[in-house]
Write an enzyme that holds these catalytic residues in place. Sequence first.
Site, mmCIF file in Angstrom:
data_model
loop_
_atom_site.group_PDB
_atom_site.id
_atom_site.type_symbol
_atom_site.label_atom_id
_atom_site.label_comp_id
_atom_site.label_asym_id
_atom_site.label_seq_id
_atom_site.Cartn_x
_atom_site.Cartn_y
_atom_site.Cartn_z
ATOM 1 N N ALA A 5 41.195 38.360 33.453
ATOM 2 C CA ALA A 5 40.527 37.171 33.277
ATOM 3 C C ALA A 5 38.433 37.719 34.109
ATOM 4 C CB ALA A 5 40.053 36.314 35.085
ATOM 5 N N LYS B 101 45.049 37.161 41.360
ATOM 6 C CA LYS B 101 44.108 37.252 41.312
ATOM 7 C C LYS B 101 43.609 36.615 40.075
ATOM 8 C CE LYS B 101 41.886 38.011 45.102
ATOM 9 N NZ LYS B 101 40.936 37.089 45.878
ATOM 10 N N ARG B 102 44.590 36.729 38.636
ATOM 11 C CA ARG B 102 44.583 36.598 37.429
ATOM 12 C C ARG B 102 44.001 37.977 36.309
ATOM 13 N NH1 ARG B 102 40.680 31.740 35.055
ATOM 14 N NH2 ARG B 102 42.284 31.945 33.615
ATOM 15 N N GLY C 112 35.198 39.705 31.611
ATOM 16 C CA GLY C 112 36.027 41.910 31.817
ATOM 17 C C GLY C 112 36.802 41.616 30.850
ATOM 18 N N ARG D 281 27.896 31.209 34.172
ATOM 19 C CA ARG D 281 27.786 31.748 35.493
ATOM 20 C C ARG D 281 27.087 31.899 35.919
ATOM 21 N NH1 ARG D 281 32.715 29.543 35.626
ATOM 22 N NH2 ARG D 281 34.913 30.232 35.199
ATOM 23 N N LEU E 191 34.684 37.844 40.897
ATOM 24 C CA LEU E 191 33.328 37.638 40.979
ATOM 25 C C LEU E 191 33.079 37.435 42.582
ATOM 26 C CD1 LEU E 191 32.866 34.456 38.265
ATOM 27 C CD2 LEU E 191 31.714 36.847 38.284
ATOM 28 N N GLU F 110 29.644 34.050 30.727
ATOM 29 C CA GLU F 110 28.660 34.349 31.554
ATOM 30 C C GLU F 110 27.721 33.567 31.751
ATOM 31 O OE1 GLU F 110 31.365 37.954 30.494
ATOM 32 O OE2 GLU F 110 30.662 36.527 29.328
ATOM 33 N N GLY G 31 28.690 42.814 31.219
ATOM 34 C CA GLY G 31 28.182 44.380 31.788
ATOM 35 C C GLY G 31 29.291 45.332 31.813
ATOM 36 N N GLU H 102 36.220 42.482 27.671
ATOM 37 C CA GLU H 102 35.821 43.889 27.152
ATOM 38 C C GLU H 102 37.239 45.427 27.370
ATOM 39 O OE1 GLU H 102 31.325 43.587 29.169
ATOM 40 O OE2 GLU H 102 33.023 43.072 30.489
#
Length: 275
Positions: free
Chosen positions: A61, A24-25, A110, A136, A65, A133, A141, A113
């Site tokens: 990544a 899922k990277r 993220g 998308r 999502l 973001e 967040g 982040e």
Amino acid sequence: MSFQYLKTAEIGAVGVVTLDRASKRNAIDEATLAEIEEYFSSVPDHIKAILLKAEGEHFCAGLDLKEHFDKKRTPVEFMRVCQGWHRAFDKIQFGGIPVIACLQGAVVGGGLELASAAHVRVADVSTYFALPEGTRGIFTGGGATVRTARIVSAPRMVEMMLTGRIVDVHEGHRLGLAHHVCDPARGDMPAAEFALELAQKIAGNAPLSNYAMVTSISRIADMSTTDGLFAEGLMIAVVQSGDEVQQRVGEFVAKKAAKVKPDSGAGLAPQRLPG
């Protein structure tokens, strides 16, 4: 501790935490976030520095999502998810133990982040950064408006989000997103090897001094000048009372400690060290 999406190990006084969702990277879902928070909430006392890295070609990544799409979270539900990210990453940044992140491939959304919560960032030459973001239809967040914006500046972060552009490793280094870049083609050590050496070097510092650096400097940056100077004075008063102070300063006074100079070998560079 036993985890499903993290691998943990210890190399002497260094704890090694590896994101383990390469398929899922290394995107972060709720379960992975819970494991990150659990680890950084209960680090064993003998661990003096932590190496944070990832399996596969990519560091992280960002937000998973697909989970976000499938759950169709309400605003309140997603607010709670964001607070979970903030809580977990606060424990990385302010937990009192230096965290060295080893980056490769995507450090996106993220993932950036997460990397921004680390104290030292070592990047493989394959690393790239982005805040997609805007493309998308979402917003950050996981703390980017606080942590990442303070690294690159708020206007630069706005531009990154509006355009969704890719920031390559060299621009990322200039902006402060990476402190070190390792390029084996120019004879550098592999990023994972160099990051571990840094972690081991940092683990050899006086623990109370490390604690002061990683818990107080970012907080002092939030204060007024007067409050910051007062807090700095309080912190040095605490650190100076540590058991190791007299020993380490005594070694310097007795000319047994290495002096700080360019050829002293006291620091590290991505190139392989002699011997």
